[in-house]
Design a protein around this motif. Structure first.
Motif: not given
Length: 110
Positions: A25, A29, A62-64
């Motif tokens: 990301w 985003r 996932s956030d990354d």
């Protein structure tokens, strides 16, 4: 199960070149219009899968990390393909492409 040296060597002899695309990301985003851009990204990735350019497609929760794709084309071509992705062009996703080896016939379990 014990794996013998011969089994390792036999498997290694079947390895074929692939490319691994790691999608992370990016800073944009959550930009305005991100949902529509992400839908076009998803459409493109599924189309590449249907065309056989992507052998395995794994969105990551996932956030990354956004996802992983094993691609059937050389790394340079894979990088060019991914550079045209709508999310990549918008700065929503950044991509790293690495050459890798895979074993034809490997698959995700049903």
């Amino acid at each position: 199960m014990t794996v013998t040296d011969e089994q390792i060597q036999a498997l290694a002899a079947t390895a074929k070149p692939f490319s691994l695309a790691l999608l992370h990301w990016g800073p944009e985003r959550t930009m305005d219009g991100a949902d529509a851009i992400e839908l076009e990204h998803q459409r493109r990735m599924v189309s590449l899968r249907a065309d056989g350019v992507i052998a395995i497609l794994c969105p990551v929760l996932s956030d990354d990390v956004a996802g992983v794709a094993i691609m059937t084309v050389p790394a340079e071509e894979a990088a060019e393909i991914m550079a045209g992705d709508p999310c990549v062009r918008a700065g929503m996703i950044r991509v790293e492409v690495r050459p890798c080896l895979g074993f034809p016939g490997d698959a995700l379990p049903v």
